[in-house]
Scaffold this active site. Sequence first.
Site, short mmCIF file in Angstrom:
data_model
loop_
_atom_site.label_atom_id
_atom_site.label_comp_id
_atom_site.label_asym_id
_atom_site.label_seq_id
_atom_site.Cartn_x
_atom_site.Cartn_y
_atom_site.Cartn_z
CB CYS A 144 77.13 25.47 -2.85
SG CYS A 144 78.83 24.72 -2.48
NE ARG B 222 71.92 23.85 0.13
CZ ARG B 222 71.33 23.15 0.51
NH1 ARG B 222 70.28 23.08 0.95
NH2 ARG B 222 71.91 21.56 -0.74
CD1 TRP C 206 80.54 24.89 4.54
CD2 TRP C 206 81.42 22.90 3.13
NE1 TRP C 206 81.56 24.54 5.06
CE2 TRP C 206 81.84 23.05 4.32
CE3 TRP C 206 82.13 22.36 3.06
CZ2 TRP C 206 82.75 22.10 5.23
CZ3 TRP C 206 82.88 21.07 2.54
CH2 TRP C 206 83.69 21.04 4.23
CG ASN D 211 74.36 21.90 -4.08
OD1 ASN D 211 73.42 21.40 -3.89
ND2 ASN D 211 75.67 21.84 -3.64
N GLY D 212 77.56 20.71 -5.52
CA GLY D 212 77.22 19.23 -5.80
C GLY D 212 78.98 18.90 -6.34
CD GLU E 153 72.64 15.33 19.61
OE1 GLU E 153 73.39 14.86 18.66
OE2 GLU E 153 72.20 16.33 18.99
CE LYS F 28 73.62 19.53 17.29
NZ LYS F 28 73.28 18.50 17.64
CD GLU G 19 76.82 20.68 15.70
OE1 GLU G 19 77.06 20.84 14.55
OE2 GLU G 19 76.31 19.88 16.26
CG HIS H 186 87.69 -0.29 30.22
ND1 HIS H 186 87.57 -1.69 31.42
CD2 HIS H 186 85.75 -0.08 30.40
CE1 HIS H 186 87.32 -2.09 31.27
NE2 HIS H 186 85.29 -1.23 31.65
CE LYS I 161 69.44 22.31 9.36
NZ LYS I 161 70.47 21.58 10.99
C1 F6R Z 1 74.69 18.13 14.24
C2 F6R Z 1 73.90 17.83 12.74
C3 F6R Z 1 74.83 17.36 11.80
C4 F6R Z 1 73.52 16.38 11.13
C5 F6R Z 1 74.16 15.66 10.00
C6 F6R Z 1 72.71 15.20 9.74
O1 F6R Z 1 73.93 19.52 14.74
O2 F6R Z 1 73.30 18.35 12.46
O3 F6R Z 1 75.27 16.49 12.29
O4 F6R Z 1 72.91 15.42 12.60
O5 F6R Z 1 75.04 16.38 8.89
O6 F6R Z 1 72.34 15.37 8.33
P1 F6R Z 1 70.70 14.65 8.49
O7 F6R Z 1 70.49 14.52 9.75
O8 F6R Z 1 69.92 15.84 7.82
O9 F6R Z 1 70.73 13.95 7.54
#
Ligand code: F6R
Length: 585
Positions: A5, A30, A77, A103-104, A465, A469, A472, A488, A580
């Site tokens: 959060c 967040r 969150w 937060n935590g 990657e 994208k 998600e 395989h 995030k």
């Molecule tokens: C995907 C994404 C997450 C972060 C992951 C690591 O688009 O944003 O997979 O890459 O949570 O986050 P950081 O880089 O902040 O450690």
Amino acid sequence: MSKMCGIIGYVGNKNANEIILKGIKRLEYRGYDSVGVAFVKDGKIIIKKDVGRIDEVHKKLNFLEPESNIGLAHTRWATHGSVTKGNAHPHLDCNEKIAIVHNGIIENYQEIKEFLKKRGHEFKSQTDSEVIAHLIEEFSRRVDFENACKKAFSMLQGSFAVLVINKDEEKIIGIRKDSPLVIGINENESFAASDIYALLPFTRNLIFLHNYDFVVLEKGKVRIENLIEGKVEREVERIDINVEETDKKDFHHYMIKEILEEADVFERALNQDELKVKKFIEEIKKAKKIFLVAAGTSYHACLAGSYLLAKAGIFTRPIIASEFNNFLNAIDEDTLIIAVSQSGETADVLEAIRKAKERKAKIFSIVNVYGSSLTRESDEFLLINAGFEISVAATKTYIAELAIFLLLHSKLTNKKINKEEIKAKILDLLSRSRREHIEKVAELLKDKQHVFLIGRGLEYVTALEAALKIKEISYIHAEAFPGGEIKHGTIALIEKDTPCIVFVGEEKEKILSNTEELKARGGFIIGVSEQNERIFDIWIKVPQDGEASLIYQIIPMQLLAYRLAVLRGFDPDKPRNLAKSVTVL
Ligand code: F6R
């Protein structure tokens, strides 16, 4: 594992409601399943909270009234307790004298809750956080507010950034342990928030708290003491970042704004202090074992890094941070950990480096957020300088992380990076005509349920990657494989018109032969390559240029994921179930 959060607090001579509303909106990335505020007005605590996005809840409850000059806010969150109004923060004690935001995760909350219940406390939520308010209330029976907070905080286990207000005192009390909390200070005003992004519109004078820093904020006054070390001095740092740069401007979403910044981001990431890069290179050459540790997109950057360093003759082990524990017995003083993280706050990454540190490994990191836990706990760090990334999906920071690995590769191989040329090619990939082509591809894919992606070598990393994208933000199932691996097993899933995205790189003949295998089962082939091939049903043209192809190939995929999310009616900046910063394990 869960994500977390955002919190903010303000005490000063200005309108706290306006400040914390603006600030909490900047923390919405967040967490965004519920939101709440607490103000002190006429000796009473007023709480407004509900489930929903900040704008929706504000429209319903009006956070701007009653006007006050002290307040807290929280955007949630969910971790403990479902998404309900009762579980939204702030939380109160039994007598509604104390309000907290957290937060935590409080790991020992059950134990504390049982203890408090026996002492007559009544709980209104299923959260772990509510125990904090009641614990402070419990201690307030014997000692003053500040000391009650200290005693309560000392009992907490887990990760926490907490802010507390009390109806009778014009102060905010806070603590942090393993969850971020930054303090801001102006004449007659004090602030606290989960990150500097929330504070930058109001102040540039910032204090980055350390674990167990206990802080008392009054108008323009900040007192800090560490609950373990006692008296401590924390420096006020002046951070000069252009706030303009962090606004969405006329873009529909942060994600597209951030993708369109990638040419500059790439250049900025390469502008590094020569001496710092030299230290990285020396350490890489010296270490007997090297682990590249990260999560999510940053892990994909590590994987790319492992291929690049292998090309330079250096063996590394890329590892997902939450799996690192299993490798601890292999860590010693000759080990180098290169940790990569946009936020610098990812709990799995921090836990990994802390454990590696106990075993005397060196910790070097590659980070975006200055002042984050990872920058503070590393022996050395390189900042990727990508600027704020607000969209939950990492895009420009992936480009910047790749740029750092390209830089390390170039130093190790004495192969120069042609910055200008790469920048020009990125700009071309982002041009209007290129984006329009991607929009057409998205139209074709928008109703599909599955997409398969293949590549070999660096292109395999890009496939991973790109799949992340797409998954998600558009919620289409996407799975990536090394070109040689899909036969395989997974090839069993390919049927008529199954979309297959194929990244063509240095091993062109081999990947095209893997593509034939998909095509023979009915696969609808989208080729990402320099040249068009007979086997492609659609072609996405990208330059082919050795290691830099890592950058060229992912850009159209970021644009594709963005477009798919928009076409399917989803907000790409705030994907469901995600946030995030992943600040708990
Ligand atoms: C995907 C994404 C997450 C972060 C992951 C690591 O688009 O944003 O997979 O890459 O949570 O986050 P950081 O880089 O902040 O450690």
